[in-house]
Enzyme design. Sequence first.
Site, mmCIF file in Angstrom:
data_model
loop_
_atom_site.group_PDB
_atom_site.id
_atom_site.type_symbol
_atom_site.label_atom_id
_atom_site.label_comp_id
_atom_site.label_asym_id
_atom_site.label_seq_id
_atom_site.Cartn_x
_atom_site.Cartn_y
_atom_site.Cartn_z
ATOM 1 N N GLU A 1 -12.762 2.628 4.412
ATOM 2 C CA GLU A 1 -11.757 2.893 5.435
ATOM 3 C C GLU A 1 -11.774 4.392 5.749
ATOM 4 O OE1 GLU A 1 -7.525 0.853 6.016
ATOM 5 O OE2 GLU A 1 -7.336 2.741 4.925
ATOM 6 N N GLU B 1 0.831 -1.209 0.000
ATOM 7 C CA GLU B 1 0.000 0.000 0.000
ATOM 8 C C GLU B 1 0.863 1.257 0.000
ATOM 9 O OE1 GLU B 1 -3.568 2.066 2.714
ATOM 10 O OE2 GLU B 1 -2.495 0.290 3.428
#
Length: 279
Positions: free
Chosen positions: A256, A155
């Site tokens: 998220e 990520e």
Amino acid sequence: MGFTDTRFNVNLSILFTELPLLERPAAARAAGFTAVELWWPWVDAPVPDEAELAALRTALTEAGTQLVGLNFYAGQLPGPDRGALSIPGEESQKFRANVPVAIEFARSVGCTTFNALYGNRVEGVAAAEQDALALESLTFAARAVAEVDGTLLIEALNAPESPKCPIVSAPKAIEIVDAVNAATGLDNARFLMDLYHLSMNGEDLEEVIDRYTAKTAHVQIADNPGRGAPGTGGLDFADLLDRLTKAGYRGWVGLEYKPGDGPSAGAFEWLPAPLRAAK
């Protein structure tokens, strides 16, 4: 907003955190979601007691929620840390100790997707030394994940909020993905495309989607500015997620984002209830 072709899941490490960990799966299910993801829940315990693992396994199963993504141990997250695998000494050792534990737990609930956060730069340690350790750690994790036919995610975070993290752009994350796959020959490392982080970096999200969807295995969203629910900022998620679909993405889109001032259950008004359950 549309989103009829999108598979959503809820991140229980940022949403429903007003509740104890073991109550969050049921709360997500009550809000209409059947798929969830988690950061490593025990920030001080890369190898928690089996009783704690069993309790979370039971909570997920009894709620009828499918775990679709799990972070490996990443230090104090939320908190000052941004990962552990590139940190020399105890932290990277904790990461390695966590890998088989996290994989076995996830496998037991049907999850085979794992996010491995890199780690901040450390004063007094050469960047090249940290990068070499990171590749070694990621190679170790990728090989372990392969044993359950799993996927290792890399990520990119954002520079304004994570100034000491070296992976703060999509191209840099893709560079790491390619390096891990070259080192292992397994081709099981993929990009985690977090549209909030990339937006915070000022990246062209449409270009990122067009260039990197083929190497992407998970997507996360939050609006910008504010990291709130879609519709609270300036990102056009109807367009972005449609673009992802047209680019061939068929994976999960993790919610998220911060729920705002009220309970998390009220943070999903932007998404019609019939579109929340897993497809």
